[in-house]
Each structure stands twice: as structure tokens, then as C-alpha cells.
Design a protein around this motif. Structure first.
Motif, PDB file in Angstrom:
ATOM      1  N   GLU A   1       1.628   4.038   8.797  1.00 64.41           N
ATOM      2  CA  GLU A   1       2.260   4.243  10.089  1.00 64.41           C
ATOM      3  C   GLU A   1       3.785   4.306   9.997  1.00 64.41           C
ATOM      4  N   GLU A   2       4.374   4.107   8.808  1.00 66.67           N
ATOM      5  CA  GLU A   2       5.815   4.053   8.658  1.00 66.67           C
ATOM      6  C   GLU A   2       6.307   5.179   7.777  1.00 66.67           C
ATOM      7  N   ASP A   3       7.576   5.539   8.001  1.00 63.25           N
ATOM      8  CA  ASP A   3       8.235   6.551   7.192  1.00 63.25           C
ATOM      9  C   ASP A   3       8.895   5.845   6.012  1.00 63.25           C
ATOM     10  N   PRO A   4       8.429   6.066   4.755  1.00 61.49           N
ATOM     11  CA  PRO A   4       9.004   5.348   3.608  1.00 61.49           C
ATOM     12  C   PRO A   4      10.464   5.662   3.367  1.00 61.49           C
ATOM     13  N   SER A   5      10.932   6.834   3.921  1.00 61.84           N
ATOM     14  CA  SER A   5      12.335   7.199   3.687  1.00 61.84           C
ATOM     15  C   SER A   5      13.277   6.553   4.697  1.00 61.84           C
ATOM     16  N   SER A   6      12.720   5.947   5.736  1.00 59.78           N
ATOM     17  CA  SER A   6      13.567   5.299   6.732  1.00 59.78           C
ATOM     18  C   SER A   6      14.104   3.976   6.204  1.00 59.78           C
ATOM     19  N   TYR A   7      15.122   3.499   6.882  1.00 60.52           N
ATOM     20  CA  TYR A   7      15.716   2.230   6.470  1.00 60.52           C
ATOM     21  C   TYR A   7      14.704   1.092   6.605  1.00 60.52           C
ATOM     22  N   LEU A   8      13.942   1.129   7.713  1.00 60.75           N
ATOM     23  CA  LEU A   8      12.937   0.081   7.914  1.00 60.75           C
ATOM     24  C   LEU A   8      11.874   0.131   6.819  1.00 60.75           C
ATOM     25  N   GLY A   9      11.467   1.366   6.470  1.00 59.81           N
ATOM     26  CA  GLY A   9      10.481   1.487   5.388  1.00 59.81           C
ATOM     27  C   GLY A   9      11.038   1.006   4.066  1.00 59.81           C
ATOM     28  N   PHE A  10      12.311   1.327   3.783  1.00 61.17           N
ATOM     29  CA  PHE A  10      12.937   0.880   2.543  1.00 61.17           C
ATOM     30  C   PHE A  10      13.054  -0.645   2.508  1.00 61.17           C
ATOM     31  N   ALA A  11      13.423  -1.212   3.659  1.00 58.50           N
ATOM     32  CA  ALA A  11      13.572  -2.675   3.708  1.00 58.50           C
ATOM     33  C   ALA A  11      12.238  -3.370   3.475  1.00 58.50           C
ATOM     34  N   LYS A  12      11.184  -2.805   4.050  1.00 59.99           N
ATOM     35  CA  LYS A  12       9.866  -3.422   3.833  1.00 59.99           C
ATOM     36  C   LYS A  12       9.436  -3.316   2.366  1.00 59.99           C
ATOM     37  N   ARG A  13       9.669  -2.154   1.758  1.00 63.72           N
ATOM     38  CA  ARG A  13       9.317  -2.015   0.336  1.00 63.72           C
ATOM     39  C   ARG A  13      10.078  -3.049  -0.494  1.00 63.72           C
ATOM     40  N   LYS A  14      11.379  -3.214  -0.175  1.00 66.77           N
ATOM     41  CA  LYS A  14      12.170  -4.202  -0.903  1.00 66.77           C
ATOM     42  C   LYS A  14      11.608  -5.605  -0.693  1.00 66.77           C
ATOM     43  N   LYS A  15      11.163  -5.890   0.526  1.00 65.37           N
ATOM     44  CA  LYS A  15      10.609  -7.217   0.818  1.00 65.37           C
ATOM     45  C   LYS A  15       9.367  -7.489  -0.021  1.00 65.37           C
ATOM     46  N   TYR A  16       8.500  -6.492  -0.121  1.00 66.07           N
ATOM     47  CA  TYR A  16       7.249  -6.735  -0.839  1.00 66.07           C
ATOM     48  C   TYR A  16       7.425  -6.598  -2.340  1.00 66.07           C
ATOM     49  N   GLU A  17       8.467  -5.893  -2.765  1.00 68.95           N
ATOM     50  CA  GLU A  17       8.800  -5.948  -4.195  1.00 68.95           C
ATOM     51  C   GLU A  17       9.246  -7.364  -4.565  1.00 68.95           C
ATOM     52  N   ASP A  18      10.039  -7.984  -3.693  1.00 70.89           N
ATOM     53  CA  ASP A  18      10.456  -9.370  -3.946  1.00 70.89           C
ATOM     54  C   ASP A  18       9.256 -10.308  -3.909  1.00 70.89           C
ATOM     55  N   LEU A  19       8.278 -10.042  -3.037  1.00 65.34           N
ATOM     56  CA  LEU A  19       7.079 -10.882  -2.990  1.00 65.34           C
ATOM     57  C   LEU A  19       6.279 -10.768  -4.295  1.00 65.34           C
ATOM     58  N   LEU A  20       6.170  -9.536  -4.816  1.00 67.66           N
ATOM     59  CA  LEU A  20       5.498  -9.368  -6.122  1.00 67.66           C
ATOM     60  C   LEU A  20       6.250 -10.101  -7.218  1.00 67.66           C
ATOM     61  N   ALA A  21       7.587 -10.070  -7.140  1.00 67.56           N
ATOM     62  CA  ALA A  21       8.383 -10.789  -8.147  1.00 67.56           C
ATOM     63  C   ALA A  21       8.127 -12.284  -8.082  1.00 67.56           C
ATOM     64  N   SER A  22       7.995 -12.843  -6.880  1.00 65.34           N
ATOM     65  CA  SER A  22       7.729 -14.281  -6.756  1.00 65.34           C
ATOM     66  C   SER A  22       6.356 -14.649  -7.297  1.00 65.34           C
ATOM     67  N   LEU A  23       5.367 -13.768  -7.095  1.00 67.74           N
ATOM     68  CA  LEU A  23       4.036 -14.033  -7.636  1.00 67.74           C
ATOM     69  C   LEU A  23       4.033 -13.948  -9.160  1.00 67.74           C
ATOM     70  N   ASN A  24       4.910 -13.118  -9.707  1.00 69.92           N
ATOM     71  CA  ASN A  24       4.984 -12.967 -11.165  1.00 69.92           C
ATOM     72  C   ASN A  24       5.638 -14.163 -11.821  1.00 69.92           C
ATOM     73  N   GLY A  25       6.472 -14.883 -11.075  1.00 73.97           N
ATOM     74  CA  GLY A  25       7.098 -16.076 -11.606  1.00 73.97           C
ATOM     75  C   GLY A  25       8.383 -15.756 -12.347  1.00 73.97           C
ATOM     76  N   PRO A  26       9.167 -16.805 -12.639  1.00 75.30           N
ATOM     77  CA  PRO A  26      10.475 -16.601 -13.293  1.00 75.30           C
ATOM     78  C   PRO A  26      10.368 -16.172 -14.750  1.00 75.30           C
ATOM     79  N   TRP A  27       9.178 -16.309 -15.369  1.00 74.11           N
ATOM     80  CA  TRP A  27       9.053 -15.984 -16.790  1.00 74.11           C
ATOM     81  C   TRP A  27       8.572 -14.552 -17.029  1.00 74.11           C
ATOM     82  N   PHE A  28       8.382 -13.763 -15.950  1.00 72.79           N
ATOM     83  CA  PHE A  28       7.913 -12.387 -16.089  1.00 72.79           C
ATOM     84  C   PHE A  28       6.640 -12.350 -16.942  1.00 72.79           C
ATOM     85  N   ILE A  29       5.611 -13.055 -16.448  1.00 72.19           N
ATOM     86  CA  ILE A  29       4.340 -13.088 -17.175  1.00 72.19           C
ATOM     87  C   ILE A  29       3.817 -11.684 -17.392  1.00 72.19           C
ATOM     88  N   SER A  30       3.904 -10.845 -16.353  1.00 68.87           N
ATOM     89  CA  SER A  30       3.490  -9.452 -16.460  1.00 68.87           C
ATOM     90  C   SER A  30       4.740  -8.572 -16.411  1.00 68.87           C
TER      91      SER A  30
END
Length: 595
Positions: free
Chosen positions: A84-113
């Protein structure tokens, strides 16, 4: 042809020594070669366990990340709302950045994957990791990735993708991956999470501890027979890995008359099978060295036996030859003056042998008497030393330590000191062999509390006792040796957390039972068969010779003495039952109140 006595003795001694040397060499070679082969198989088995555990740990890390991703409500909602969102919009970019950070937190500080990616079959792609430069043809690559459909077919279960070149990154890294699908409604676009791991880590894991000079090879295959490791580059044939049932097998190579020794171990967690291929010549190399050593020892033994046979035959025939020479010189003139001194030596040999045998028997008897006397003296000295240690001094010392620890704020150490003091008081407080079930349970709980402190969260226990049974009379030290058996044997081959369950309950109107269960590796087949044989003997009323407790020691009563003491205490009123569980073992003692 007439042979002299010395020749006959020499031939007889030589034949006898040759038979002894040959039979000893044969038995030595057979037994030693068998031990070497068993040692080699055990070495391979231990190496397979190490490889399997290391591989399971790598996959377990990836599986933990994938499970956290697919069960994250934020990520699932984001994937459901993404269309439902335009990935090229600022809101879409901000959400992608948010969930990239969420994936980073799940990966942990040691970069297991090194790379975690969210993929939808409609072409949506979100990744986070060490390489954020993605290929421009992502949608086409997603359609060409057959493993995505395989993961969707598994409906949320994990899928291990063999090593391959990444479809998403520009630099085309080489990796393997663990994939899980999201359980979306059928009206929604399917999605999966891919958790990558580098092939270099897999290679390091499977090469740890391997001798580079050895011809040994390590392989990993999945249940479909596809080679997971080592990777066959494009244009080359994958290695031919045989299939068979069992642990170890000798297999001939199709391109030569040489043979290899193969060993395998399958992991129920990953579904991967680790195999070790070792040339038979390399396995048999110690046997070849042993064969040469056996021949050399046999030759040396034969030479020594020939020398000994010659000396013995010459020594035994010397008095006869001496008498023969004197008889040849004997004539009518010297019959009364010819001395035959050596003739007495023949009698003395028999007398000397008889005297030696008598002396040996007396010396053996005297030595046994000295040893028995020394043993009694040492035992008396040891008992005297034990008697010098005042139990009250130990109780008071432990109580003082507990009080000091409590006052100093070390409540855990105070509790442990009190538990140890209670066990010591229970062991030495009474000369009676009979206690109540409640007292025995308390003593066993104190022991398990000490073990729980020792293993720091890796062990737990539960005790359930019917209040009506607390006053039942039982033999002292009934339960603690059975619980100790779990730590000595059951938990040696099992990974924590460990658990021991102790239950005392009324079985029937005139019967009650005690049940001990653990989640260890259970009894080995040999130990289970031996213990079952003991139980059948005791249930049938046949009691083996029981060693005295003073000689055996309280800490080493063991199952044999414990069960035998139960039989002597309850007679025909007691029955035993032992069985292996899928995880661990269960031991039951059932006691009837009436005969």
C-alpha cells in the motif's frame, strides 16, 4: 637313527618354545590389531560428534534469527502493509530504514549472520547486512530462485539451502542459508526470510582438527543426497558420496581396487549427515607396523628360546655324559678306585627341586601371612585415623561457616554449607541402617541441591511424595546412589538442562512405589542387560555376594549393592523395574506391605 639325550631334549624344548612363541605372537597380533581398529573407529566417532555439534551450533544460530523474524508482529504487519506504500517516498524510505534497523537488532552486535533478507514473491526485497549493494534485477532473480517455493511448501519449517552464489548482491558472495516462510493468509502475497552464512565459516567448521597430511576427507550431505560440503564448482562433478545404513562401512572405489573406510552420523536437528572418508591403507598402517613388530619380536623370541633350549639340554644331560665317560674308562683295574662324584649330583637335582618346591610353598604361605597381617594393620591404622576425626567438629565448623556467610550477605553459600552439614550429619549421626522415607528424601534433596549449585542452572529436580508414605521404613542410602548414577553415567553423553524426578506414591491398596526418572542418555545396551539380569535374579530371590559397606564405601555403593540391600531389607515384598526412555531412564521400586 639314534639321537643323544641332549639332542632329544634340545629338539623337545625347541618345539615347545616355538609353539609358545608362535601362539603368543598370534594372540598378541590379533588382540592388538583389534584394539587399534576399535580405537580408530572410536576416534572417527568422536570426530563425527565434534563436527555434528559444531555444524548444529552454526545452524542453530541462523535458526534462532529466522524464528525471531517470522514471529515478529512488527515485521509481519510491515510485509502485509508494504503493497500500500510507495517505496520511493520519504515515508516508504523511513519505514525501510526502521525495519532494516530491526533486522540489525535481531542479528545482534556480533553480526551472527552476514546478511538477512525479507523476500516476497511479488518482487519486494528488504535486506540488512555487510553488503547493501543489491542487484538491479531482483524481481527476476526472485522468480528464478527455486528454493523460495521449497520454503513456502514447508509452511514455516526451516529449509537449509546448500552453498551457492548469492542472487541478490552485486559482488556475488558465496554462502549457504536457512530460510523460513511467513504463515500469511492465502489472499496475501507469500514471503520468506533468508538468513545467510558465509561458506568460509562452513569450511572452517568442517576442517577444524583435521590433519592436512592425512588422506581423510569430510563430507556433508542432506537427506536428498545433495552434497552440502564441499562445494563443487560450476562445470565440475560433485563428489560421489555412497549411501548405506549403519555407522561404519568399508567401500571399494569404483575407479581402482583401493578401498576406503566410511563413517557417518546424521543430525536429527539439521537433517544433515556428516561423513568421514579415510583410505583403508591409512587406517591399516598401524596394523602393518604392528605386523612387522610382531615378526621381529617372534624372531627374537625364537632365537632366545633356542639359546635357552641349548643351555637347558646341556645342563640336564651333563651328569649323564659325565657318567658315560666314567663308564667308558672303567675296567677291571680301576673298578674300586674310579670316583663317580658327579653321580650324586643327579640325586641332588631331584632333592634340590623337591626342596625348592617345599621352600616355594612355605615362602608363598609366609608371604600371604605377611600381606594379610600388613593389610589388617593398615586397615586398623586407617580406621584409627577416621576415628580421630570428631564429626561434631565438622558439624560445628560447617555451621559456623554458614552463619558467617549469612551475616556477610552470602546467603547462597550459607545454604550450601547447611545442606552439606545436613548430609554429613545424616551419614554419621546414627548407626542404624533403617530410616524413614521422609529422612531419605531429605538427604537426597540435599545432595541434589549441592549438584544444582555445582552445575549452575544446568540441572533441576522435582520431588513428589505422598504424605501417607513419609513414615515408611526404608534402608539408609536408598535413593542418593540412584540419583548419583544419573550424574556418573546418564548425563555424561546428554546435553543440559538435566532433570531428575523422584516420586513416591501409593500404587495399590497394599502396595506403594518409588520412581526415579532422568532425561539423560539412559543405560548403554551392555549395562542395561547386566542390570536387567541382576533385577531378574533379585526378583527370583537369588542374591549375589554383597561386599561389606566398610570395604565398599558409602560413596561407591552403586546399583548392585543398593538393589541387593533393598532385597535383603524387604525380602520377597519388593520388585524392581528398569527401562530406557526416549530421553533418559526410569527406575521403579515397588513394595508390598503384606507378603
Amino acid at each position: 637313527m639314534q639321537l643323544s639325550i641332549q639332542t632329544r631334549l634340545f629338539i623337545g624344548f625347541t618345539l615347545l618354545s616355538s609353539i609358545l612363541v608362535a601362539s603368543s605372537g598370534f594372540l598378541f597380533y590379533n588382540q592388538t590389531s583389534k584394539d587399534l581398529l576399535e580405537r580408530g573407529e572410536e576416534t572417527n566417532r568422536q570426530q563425527l560428534y565434534r563436527y555434528q555439534e559444531a555444524l548444529d551450533n552454526v545452524v542453530e544460530d541462523l535458526d534462532r534469527i529466522s524464528a525471531q523474524v517470522i514471529y515478529s508482529s512488527e515485521i509481519k504487519n510491515y510485509l502485509l502493509e508494504q503493497s500500500e506504500e510507495d517505496p520511493s517516498s520519504y515515508l516508504g524510505f523511513a519505514k525501510r530504514k526502521k525495519y532494516e534497523d530491526l533486522l540489525a537488532s535481531l542479528n545482534g552486535p556480533w553480526f551472527i549472520s552476514p546478511q538477512i533478507s525479507l523476500i516476497k514473491t511479488n518482487g519486494f526485497f528488504l535486506t540488512y547486512g555487510q553488503n547493501m549493494n543489491t542487484s538491479p534485477d531482483l524481481k527476476q532473480h526472485i522468480q528464478e530462485a527455486n528454493w523460495i517455493q521449497d520454503a513456502l511448501d514447508l509452511d514455516g519449517e526451516k529449509l537449509l539451502v546448500p552453498p551457492h552464489i548469492s542472487e541478490w548482491q552485486d559482488n556475488r558472495p558465496f554462502h549457504f542459508a536457512l530460510v523460513r516462510s511467513f504463515r500469511f493468509p492465502k489472499t496475501q502475497t507469500p514471503a520468506v526470510v533468508e538468513v545467510q552464512q558465509t561458506y568460509e565459516l562452513l569450511e572452517e567448521t568442517m576442517e577444524v582438527g583435521r590433519d592436512e597430511s592425512s588422506g581423510e576427507r569430510v563430507y556433508v550431505v542432506d537427506d536428498n543426497g545433495q552434497v552440502f560440503y564441499p562445494y563443487a564448482s560450476a562445470g565440475s562433478e560433485p563428489p560421489a558420496v555412497p549411501k548405506w545404513t549403519g555407522g561404519t562401512k568399508e567401500i571399494e572405489r569404483p575407479d581402482s581396487r583401493a578401498a576406503d573406510i566410511w563413517s557417518q552420523l546424521r543430525s536429527d536437528y539439521t537433517g544433515l549427515t556428516v561423513l568421514i572418508q579415510q583410505p583403508k591403507t591409512e587406517v591399516m598402517q598401524p596394523i602393518a607396523h604392528l605386523q612387522r613388530l610382531t615378526w621381529i619380536l617372534a624372531l627374537l623370541g625364537e632365537l632366545v628360546s633356542l639359546a635357552i633350549a641349548y643351555v637347558l639340554s646341556a645342563t640336564l644331560s651333563s651328569p649323564i655324559r659325565y657318567l658315560q665317560r666314567r663308564l667308558e674308562k672303567l675296567d677291571i683295574d680301576n673298578v674300586s678306585t674310579m670316583p663317580v662324584q658327579k653321580l650324586r649330583n643327579t640325586k641332588e637335582l631331584a632333592v634340590l627341586y623337591s626342596t625348592f618346591e617345599e621352600m616355594r610353598a612355605r615362602l608363598n604361605q609366609s608371604l600371604n601371612e605377611v600381606l594379610q597381617s600388613q593389610k589388617r594393620e593398615n586397615l586398623a591404622h586407617l580406621q584409627a585415623m577416621y576415628a580421630q576425626m570428631n564429626p561434631h567438629f565438622l558439624f560445628n565448623s560447617l555451621t559456623a561457616m554458614a552463619s558467617y556467610a549469612e551475616e556477610s550477605g552470602f546467603s547462597e553459600f550459607a545454604r550450601i554449607s547447611q545442606q552439606l552439614s545436613g548430609m554429613l550429619r545424616y551419614s554419621t549421626n546414627s548407626l542404624s541402617d533403617t530410616v524413614t522415607l521422609k529422612q531419605e528424601i531429605q538427604y537426597t534433596v540435599q545432595y541434589m541441591e549441592l549438584m544444582k549449585f555445582r552445575y549452575e542452572g544446568q540441572f533441576a529436580y522435582s520431588v513428589q511424595i505422598d504424605p501417607d508414605l513419609e513414615a515408611e521404613a526404608v534402608p539408609k542410602f536408598l535413593l542418593q546412589p540412584l540419583a548419583e548414577n544419573s550424574f556418573s553415567h546418564g548425563f555424561q553423553q546428554a546435553r543440559p538442562p538435566w532433570l531428575i524426578e523422584v516420586t513416591a506414591e501409593v500404587a495399590e491398596k497394599e502396595a506403594w512405589r518409588i520412581r526415579i526418572r532422568d532425561n539423560g542418555s539412559g543405560f548403554r545396551e551392555e549395562a542395561l542387560a547386566e542390570t536387567q539380569a541382576l533385577i531378574e535374579e533379585l526378583n527370583a530371590g537369588r542374591i549375589r555376594q554383597l561386599e561389606s559397606l566398610s570395604a565398599k564405601g558409602i560413596g561407591h555403593l552403586g546399583i548392585v549393592n543398593t538393589l541387593t540391600r533393598c532385597r535383603l531389607f524387604w525380602n520377597e515384598k519388593v520388585r524392581f523395574k528398569l527401562s530406557n526412555l526416549p530421553k533418559g531412564m526410569e527406575f521403579t521400586i515397588e513394595i508390598r506391605r503384606t507378603s
